[in-house]
Structure formats: structure tokens, C-alpha cells
Motif scaffolding. Structure first.
Motif, PDB file in Angstrom:
ATOM      1  N   PRO A 112      11.099 -38.463 -19.890  1.00 18.75           N
ATOM      2  CA  PRO A 112      10.889 -39.789 -19.814  1.00 18.75           C
ATOM      3  C   PRO A 112      11.126 -40.318 -18.269  1.00 18.75           C
ATOM      4  O   PRO A 112      11.621 -39.776 -17.664  1.00 18.75           O
ATOM      5  N   MET A 113      10.286 -41.491 -17.891  1.00 16.99           N
ATOM      6  CA  MET A 113      10.386 -41.844 -17.136  1.00 16.99           C
ATOM      7  C   MET A 113      11.741 -42.276 -16.286  1.00 16.99           C
ATOM      8  O   MET A 113      12.160 -42.073 -15.076  1.00 16.99           O
ATOM      9  N   GLY A 114      12.465 -43.036 -17.351  1.00 14.57           N
ATOM     10  CA  GLY A 114      14.094 -43.070 -16.815  1.00 14.57           C
ATOM     11  C   GLY A 114      14.912 -41.945 -16.362  1.00 14.57           C
ATOM     12  O   GLY A 114      15.541 -42.015 -15.509  1.00 14.57           O
ATOM     13  N   GLU A 115      14.722 -40.737 -16.884  1.00 10.11           N
ATOM     14  CA  GLU A 115      15.446 -39.568 -16.399  1.00 10.11           C
ATOM     15  C   GLU A 115      14.887 -39.160 -15.222  1.00 10.11           C
ATOM     16  O   GLU A 115      15.492 -38.537 -14.417  1.00 10.11           O
ATOM     17  N   VAL A 116      13.615 -39.191 -14.950  1.00  7.98           N
ATOM     18  CA  VAL A 116      13.142 -38.763 -13.668  1.00  7.98           C
ATOM     19  C   VAL A 116      13.651 -39.662 -12.503  1.00  7.98           C
ATOM     20  O   VAL A 116      14.227 -39.477 -11.523  1.00  7.98           O
ATOM     21  N   ARG A 117      14.047 -41.071 -12.709  1.00  7.02           N
ATOM     22  CA  ARG A 117      14.283 -41.869 -11.840  1.00  7.02           C
ATOM     23  C   ARG A 117      15.937 -41.589 -11.637  1.00  7.02           C
ATOM     24  O   ARG A 117      16.414 -41.781 -10.707  1.00  7.02           O
ATOM     25  N   ARG A 118      16.662 -41.339 -12.870  1.00  2.28           N
ATOM     26  CA  ARG A 118      18.097 -40.707 -12.725  1.00  2.28           C
ATOM     27  C   ARG A 118      17.875 -39.668 -11.766  1.00  2.28           C
ATOM     28  O   ARG A 118      19.062 -39.538 -11.118  1.00  2.28           O
ATOM     29  N   ARG A 119      17.249 -38.596 -12.057  1.00  2.00           N
ATOM     30  CA  ARG A 119      17.504 -37.343 -11.237  1.00  2.00           C
ATOM     31  C   ARG A 119      16.924 -37.462  -9.690  1.00  2.00           C
ATOM     32  O   ARG A 119      17.627 -36.906  -8.844  1.00  2.00           O
ATOM     33  N   LEU A 120      15.803 -38.246  -9.356  1.00  2.00           N
ATOM     34  CA  LEU A 120      15.412 -38.323  -7.927  1.00  2.00           C
ATOM     35  C   LEU A 120      15.745 -39.648  -7.096  1.00  2.00           C
ATOM     36  O   LEU A 120      15.498 -39.712  -6.043  1.00  2.00           O
ATOM     37  N   GLY A 121      16.233 -40.683  -7.775  1.00  2.00           N
ATOM     38  CA  GLY A 121      16.535 -41.993  -7.349  1.00  2.00           C
ATOM     39  C   GLY A 121      15.318 -42.639  -7.056  1.00  2.00           C
ATOM     40  O   GLY A 121      14.215 -42.380  -7.531  1.00  2.00           O
ATOM     41  N   LYS A 122      15.281 -43.854  -6.652  1.00  2.00           N
ATOM     42  CA  LYS A 122      14.130 -44.863  -6.397  1.00  2.00           C
ATOM     43  C   LYS A 122      13.104 -44.266  -5.694  1.00  2.00           C
ATOM     44  O   LYS A 122      13.386 -43.593  -4.612  1.00  2.00           O
ATOM     45  N   PRO A 123      11.981 -44.325  -6.216  1.00  2.00           N
ATOM     46  CA  PRO A 123      10.862 -43.707  -5.156  1.00  2.00           C
ATOM     47  C   PRO A 123      10.387 -44.510  -4.099  1.00  2.00           C
ATOM     48  O   PRO A 123      10.677 -45.687  -4.141  1.00  2.00           O
ATOM     49  N   ALA A 124       9.700 -43.939  -3.031  1.00  2.00           N
ATOM     50  CA  ALA A 124       9.266 -44.858  -2.038  1.00  2.00           C
ATOM     51  C   ALA A 124       7.921 -45.437  -2.335  1.00  2.00           C
ATOM     52  O   ALA A 124       7.806 -46.567  -1.750  1.00  2.00           O
ATOM     53  N   LYS A 125       7.305 -45.039  -3.444  1.00  2.00           N
ATOM     54  CA  LYS A 125       6.022 -45.930  -3.559  1.00  2.00           C
ATOM     55  C   LYS A 125       5.734 -45.872  -5.191  1.00  2.00           C
ATOM     56  O   LYS A 125       6.095 -44.792  -5.732  1.00  2.00           O
ATOM     57  N   MET A 126       5.275 -46.975  -5.832  1.00  2.00           N
ATOM     58  CA  MET A 126       5.038 -46.782  -7.377  1.00  2.00           C
ATOM     59  C   MET A 126       3.805 -47.704  -7.372  1.00  2.00           C
ATOM     60  O   MET A 126       3.456 -48.679  -6.856  1.00  2.00           O
TER      61      MET A 126
END
Length: 184
Positions: free
Chosen positions: A122-136
Motif C-alpha cells: 500500500p502507498m501508505g506503507e511506502v510513505r511510512r518506510r521512505l518518508g515524503k517523496p521529492a516529487k509526486m
């Protein structure tokens, strides 16, 4: 016959910035970039000033400032996210144990963490592991959303780690490429 309709305000046509204004904008942009670089450059010193099991949340905040986000952990611990994107190449996750002391400090934009990003996650888990991305970016016609993080493999080559999500916000694919000179 006179009309009682309000007159339209004259439209403003953007004009190119005057040379002095362009120079001021260029200087401001350069200073902002330098400030981001210096901020990230200070991270090693800030990290050296912290000690696992000794430093408190107040110590962490005094050195790093307010976190991008605070994540609740099992057992009463909390993880403070310190994002260095888009100008930097790191994202730090600093865990504060239930006793109020730092129990871990991790730079999460690294190959061993990228390997944990798998199809279907899930997207939320990716955000949780890597932090806020540089670009979306969202590509509506394809039904995909793409997130990029800037990172460095330890050498001189800046890299970009990309995660592509489907229309259900699940990982389709991920991978790293060399960052192009224009920042892509």
C-alpha cells in the motif's frame, strides 16, 4: 442607450521580469538552494551530537527542528520523520522509545530499504518506510501515480528511486536510475 453592466477589469498580461528583478530572483533561488545544501550538510554534525539511549526527544528537536511527521509505534514509541527532499538526498527516521530517549536514527533512502518495497504494498506503507517523496505525479489516463526520492549511492552519482502505484494505491513497480543533470 447606456449600459449598466459593470465594466470588466483590464486583464493583466504577464511581462518578462526586468533585468534587476530577474537577477534578484536568481540570487534568491541560489540562496534557497545553498541554505538547503547547508542544512543537509549540517546533518552529520547533528547526528554526532546525538547518542542512542541517552539523547531525548528534546535533544533531537533542538538539533533537527520540527519533524515532517510523527509516526506512532507499537509499545508507545514514536518515530520522527526528518525529510531532506527535494533538495537533499536523505530522509531520516529517528525513533524515540517509550522512555523518551532516542532508540534509533536511520537514513532510509538506501538500497536495503528500497528492497523492502514490493509489488502490492500500500502507498501508505511506502510513505511510512521512505518518508515524503521529492516529487509526486499522477497520470490519470494510465491510472498511475509516481513518486520519486532523490538519493546517493555513496559515490558521486545522484540517483532517483521511483515507485509507481496503480489506481488502487498499490505498488506496481519500483527501481532506481541515475539522476539526469536537469534534475529528472
Amino acid at each position: 442607450m447606456s449600459s449598466h453592466l459593470p465594466s470588466a477589469a483590464p486583464s493583466r498580461i504577464p511581462r518578462p521580469a526586468e533585468p534587476g528583478r530577474r537577477r534578484a530572483l536568481a540570487v534568491a533561488a541560489a540562496l534557497a538552494g545553498a541554505a538547503s545544501w547547508l542544512l543537509a550538510g549540517c546533518d552529520p554534525q547533528r547526528i554526532r551530537e546525538l547518542e542512542e539511549g541517552v539523547s531525548t526527544e528534546a535533544d533531537v528537536r533542538a538539533r533537527f527542528g520540527e519533524p515532517e511527521r510523527v509516526w506512532d509505534e507499537p509499545g508507545g514509541a514514536r518515530t520522527l520523520e526528518y525529510n531532506r527532499q527535494p533538495a537533499g538526498q536523505q530522509n531520516y527516521m529517528i525513533t524515540i522509545g517509550p522512555d523518551g530517549r532516542m532508540s534509533a536514527l536511520r537514513q532510509v533512502l538506501a538500497p536495503h530499504v528500497f528492497e523492502t518495497i514490493v509489488a502490492g504494498m500500500p502507498m501508505g506503507e511506502v510513505r511510512r518506510r521512505l518518508g515524503k517523496p521529492a516529487k509526486m505525479m499522477t497520470f490519470e489516463r494510465k491510472g498511475e501515480t509516481v513518486w520519486d526520492w532523490r538519493w546517493n549511492d555513496g559515490g558521486t552519482q545522484p540517483m532517483v528511486f521511483t515507485v509507481t502505484f496503480d489506481d488502487r494505491d498499490r505498488v506496481l513497480r519500483s527501481g532506481s536510475t541515475a539522476e539526469l543533470p536537469d534534475g529528472r
